[in-house]
Design a protein around this motif. Structure first.
Motif, short mmCIF file in Angstrom:
data_model
loop_
_atom_site.label_atom_id
_atom_site.label_comp_id
_atom_site.label_asym_id
_atom_site.label_seq_id
_atom_site.Cartn_x
_atom_site.Cartn_y
_atom_site.Cartn_z
N GLU A 161 0.18 18.45 24.56
CA GLU A 161 -1.05 18.66 23.78
C GLU A 161 -1.43 20.13 23.92
O GLU A 161 -1.94 20.56 24.95
N TRP A 162 -1.21 20.92 22.85
CA TRP A 162 -1.35 22.37 23.00
C TRP A 162 -2.80 22.81 23.19
O TRP A 162 -3.06 23.83 23.80
N LEU A 163 -3.76 22.02 22.71
CA LEU A 163 -5.15 22.38 22.98
C LEU A 163 -5.54 22.09 24.44
O LEU A 163 -6.39 22.78 25.00
N VAL A 164 -4.90 21.10 25.04
CA VAL A 164 -5.10 20.87 26.47
C VAL A 164 -4.57 22.06 27.26
O VAL A 164 -5.22 22.55 28.19
N GLN A 165 -3.39 22.53 26.88
CA GLN A 165 -2.81 23.70 27.56
C GLN A 165 -3.69 24.93 27.35
O GLN A 165 -3.88 25.74 28.27
N TYR A 166 -4.21 25.08 26.15
CA TYR A 166 -5.11 26.21 25.87
C TYR A 166 -6.35 26.14 26.74
O TYR A 166 -6.79 27.15 27.30
N ALA A 167 -6.92 24.95 26.88
CA ALA A 167 -8.12 24.78 27.71
C ALA A 167 -7.84 25.15 29.15
O ALA A 167 -8.64 25.84 29.80
N LYS A 168 -6.70 24.72 29.67
CA LYS A 168 -6.35 25.04 31.06
C LYS A 168 -6.18 26.54 31.25
O LYS A 168 -6.59 27.09 32.28
N ARG A 169 -5.61 27.21 30.27
CA ARG A 169 -5.44 28.67 30.37
C ARG A 169 -6.78 29.39 30.33
O ARG A 169 -6.98 30.38 31.04
N LYS A 170 -7.69 28.91 29.49
CA LYS A 170 -9.02 29.53 29.44
C LYS A 170 -9.73 29.39 30.78
O LYS A 170 -10.46 30.30 31.21
N LEU A 171 -9.51 28.28 31.47
CA LEU A 171 -10.17 28.05 32.75
C LEU A 171 -9.63 28.95 33.86
O LEU A 171 -10.26 29.08 34.91
N GLU A 172 -8.49 29.56 33.61
CA GLU A 172 -7.93 30.49 34.61
C GLU A 172 -8.76 31.76 34.73
O GLU A 172 -8.75 32.42 35.77
N THR A 173 -9.49 32.09 33.67
CA THR A 173 -10.27 33.34 33.68
C THR A 173 -11.77 33.10 33.71
O THR A 173 -12.54 33.98 34.10
N LYS A 174 -12.21 31.90 33.29
CA LYS A 174 -13.64 31.61 33.30
C LYS A 174 -13.85 30.10 33.31
O LYS A 174 -13.11 29.37 32.64
#
Length: 251
Positions: A188-201
């Motif tokens: 689920e690419w939006l799940v992966q996107y969400a996890k990446r966003k959480l790496e910075t904020k």
């Protein structure tokens, strides 16, 4: 944004009004207007996360025919003092300033951050985010290019709108087979996107549309990815009461 006592914030996405035909879309429009009538009773704010229309293009003096009840209800709610926020999707990305000028509804073309009470939110439509989907990302650059919009604007609206509506339905952009299947967190690419966003904020909730499949997935410490589903087969929406977020189905 402060949430008043007994008030809630509502979220909905992917209505795709006008598809596959105006006649078949009309009952869904009526249902959505009924939902708006219901939530306006206790809404602190309403967020619409894109693809309200299956196609929308604003000429300088012309907007697409139809959707009078939806637009009228949004105007009524906004005039009553309830804020409404609109995020363009991949089907209505050619939206300009009509909503802002006519309805006093701000329009956003990318994610926005909000704090409601003591919870932080990242909100957007979700198209073109995360890994993969390279074909659409290239197509979006073409669609949003000023030259492309200038060329399309010179088509007579009867031709341009009809052509765009045909291509939208013909290519099954409204809802493909993948939209009814959960692909697993790793795919689920939006799940992966969400996890990446959480790496910075950190965000408590990362809320998107586009995927058409309602889901809430834990993606971090006190962080959840939310997809709102759609108003084609699910009729789902999100509601935040100041403490917790829920997905509900409008009956």
């Amino acid at each position: 944004m402060t949430i008043s006592e007994n008030k809630k914030i509502y979220f909905a996405s992917d209505q795709h009004f006008g598809a596959p035909t105006a006649e078949l879309s009309f009952p869904r429009e009526q249902k959505f207007v009924a939902w708006l009538d219901q939530v306006k009773q206790d809404a602190e704010a309403i967020f619409l996360l894109g693809d309200l229309f299956d196609f929308w293009f604003e000429y300088k003096k012309v907007v697409p025919k139809g959707f009078v009840r939806v637009l009228g209800k949004l105007a009524e709610i906004r005039d009553s003092g309830i804020p409404i926020y609109f995020f363009v999707g991949n089907h209505d990305l050619w939206m300009s300033d009509y909503f802002q000028k006519e309805l006093n509804i701000p329009v956003y073309h990318d994610n926005q951050e909000y704090t409601f009470g003591n919870k932080t939110f990242l909100i957007g439509h979700g198209d073109g985010k995360g890994p993969g989907d390279k074909g659409y990302k290239r197509m979006k650059k073409v669609f949003t290019n000023p030259l492309s919009k200038w060329i399309f604007r010179w088509l007579h609206p009867d031709i341009g709108v009809s052509l765009a509506q045909y291509l939208s339905v013909k290519n099954k952009l409204i809802s493909g087979d993948a939209d009814v299947k959960f692909l697993g967190e790793d795919n689920e690419w939006l799940v992966q996107y969400a996890k990446r966003k959480l790496e910075t904020k950190h965000y408590n909730y990362l809320i998107f549309g586009h995927r058409h499949l309602p889901m809430i997935i834990k993606v971090g410490d006190n962080a959840e990815y939310v997809n709102l589903g759609d108003w084609i087969g699910y009729f789902t929406y999100g509601v935040f009461d100041g403490e917790t977020f829920e997905l509900k189905t409008f009956q």
